[in-house]
Enzyme design. Structure first.
Site, PDB file in Angstrom:
ATOM      1  N   SER A   1       0.823  -1.212   0.000  1.00 36.14           N
ATOM      2  CA  SER A   1       0.000   0.000   0.000  1.00 36.14           C
ATOM      3  C   SER A   1       0.853   1.256   0.000  1.00 36.14           C
ATOM      4  O   SER A   1       0.996   1.923   1.006  1.00 36.14           O
ATOM      5  CB  SER A   1      -0.931  -0.012   1.212  1.00 36.14           C
ATOM      6  OG  SER A   1      -0.310  -0.616   2.324  1.00 36.14           O
ATOM      7  N   CYS A   2       1.437   1.551  -1.136  1.00 46.13           N
ATOM      8  CA  CYS A   2       2.313   2.719  -1.265  1.00 46.13           C
ATOM      9  C   CYS A   2       1.493   4.009  -1.321  1.00 46.13           C
ATOM     10  O   CYS A   2       0.295   3.993  -1.572  1.00 46.13           O
ATOM     11  CB  CYS A   2       3.147   2.614  -2.529  1.00 46.13           C
ATOM     12  SG  CYS A   2       4.076   1.079  -2.669  1.00 46.13           S
TER      13      CYS A   2
END
Length: 413
Positions: free
Chosen positions: A5-6
């Site tokens: 989850s950048c």
């Protein structure tokens, strides 16, 4: 917990100070994955018959590639984020939607990040490079090393000294949004709605054939190609919304240090902890005045709150970044064929960082002293970088060894 989850951010004048574009990204991946910071010089490729080996597939080479600095998972060819000698920065995000993800090996989104940086001297050209390669070779393949199989589509934040582009994909289909002022962020979901500057020529027809768009309403890319209620995108809970709020909270006064604080923010979930965590971070200063150098900061280690942002500036004859380069293995091909063998890829800085974290986790008093010293070291460095930008003076002989010299000082301290 959202995997991979950048969060990627960009701020442009008038949201920033001193006519600078500020780019930032947190790379959130498996907790034990090592990310290295590596430099590749510009190259003229005389033998164009030679094929270029990316992570999984081979593609055609081009006559010339630009110098790049990359932050990348040490097992693959591409990069999570990086910059080139012309001041182009790119970061990618995993996204999912209605279009099925392809497990077949093709170009990874991370390969496309590196290819865009190596082959384009502006953000707009990098966008063109990526969509052309997407059309020719497709995207797909496992995005992890070892037993876990994990694939996704990609979105990209692409910035240079003048503007930024958001490129979001669903299989071979894509839409692009141009950003010329203010702030913008992307975060593991399609976010381009009706503000579409460029698009795949069959994108709307495909959505219509699939029943995702009736052909009458104004076309909304995120609404058609994902399951999002785009009307609630910036009000619902989640990291995209939290990132949007943090950018807007500082709008008009955003500096590179502001961006670093956003990347270090844990309550929002942007600085991630757990099985998937922030394994590396990057912030770039892209002055609109072309006589000033772009300055790129990398952590090369997990958790930006417990890491130092280290500077890199492109000049001729850059020293190799040995302390952030992971060891290579003769069994590389075996690893890529999904072997259970997982080599130790920790580079010297990563090992030193792990040792420091053991102290931080076991001794509260030593932890405070160590973190205070890290911040002092960082602040001193920031003043030096700001002086370069304000005084317009670049000592090239000193800058050649900037990143490795600072690493040496940091590792000793």
């Amino acid at each position: 917990m959202e995997p991979f989850s950048c969060d990627t951010f960009v701020a442009l004048p008038p949201a920033t100070v001193d006519n600078r574009i500020i780019f930032g990204k947190n790379s959130d991946r498996l907790y034990d994955e090592v990310q290295e910071v590596v430099y590749f010089p510009a190259v003229v490729h005389d033998n164009l018959g030679e094929r270029l080996k990316c992570t999984y597939i081979e593609i055609d080479q081009v006559p010339e590639t630009y110098a790049v600095v990359l932050s990348r998972p040490a097992w693959l060819w591409g990069a999570e984020m990086g910059a080139n000698e012309h001041g182009v920065c790119i970061g990618n995000e995993a996204v999912w939607g209605r279009e099925e993800v392809c497990d077949e090996e093709a170009l990874l989104g991370m390969d496309l990040v590196r290819l865009g940086l190596e082959r384009a001297d502006t953000a707009e050209k990098a966008l063109n490079v990526i969509v052309d390669l997407l059309e020719k070779y497709g995207q797909g393949g496992n995005c992890t090393e070892g037993r876990m199989v994990f694939s996704y589509h990609n979105s990209f934040m692409i910035a240079d000294r003048n503007e930024a582009w958001i490129l979001e994909t669903a299989g071979k289909y894509w839409a692009a949004e141009k950003v010329q002022e203010g702030v913008r962020n992307i975060s593991n979901q399609l976010s381009i709605t009706t503000k579409i500057a460029w698009e795949h020529p069959d994108m709307r027809n495909y959505a219509k054939r699939k029943g995702w768009w009736d052909g009458k309403k104004e076309f909304d890319f995120a609404a058609a190609y994902s399951y999002l209620d785009t009307a609630k995108m910036i009000t619902s809970s989640g990291r995209y919304c939290e990132g949007y709020k943090l950018l807007n909270k500082h709008k008009g006064n955003i500096t590179f240090e502001t961006m670093m604080e956003i990347l270090r923010d844990k309550p929002s979930g942007i600085n991630m902890e757990g099985e998937f965590l922030t394994t590396a971070s990057m912030v770039s200063i892209l002055p609109q005045d072309s006589s000033l150098p772009c300055i790129h900061f990398f952590t090369g280690t997990p958790d930006p709150e417990r890491s130092v942002f280290k500077p890199f500036i492109f000049v001729p004859h850059i020293s190799q970044l040995l302390d952030t380069s992971s060891p290579t293995f003769e069994l590389e091909d075996l690893v890529k064929k999904k072997s259970h063998f997982k080599p130790d890829r920790r580079h010297p800085l990563y090992q030193k960082h792990q040792q420091a974290l053991e102290v931080v986790n076991n001794n509260e008093e030593k932890a405070k002293i160590m973190l205070d010293n890290m911040r002092k070291l960082e602040k001193e460095l920031f003043r030096e970088m700001e002086s370069i930008l304000q005084n317009k003076h670049l000592d090239v002989e000193k800058i050649v060894n900037l990143f490795p010299q600072f690493l040496s000082d940091h590792m000793v301290s």
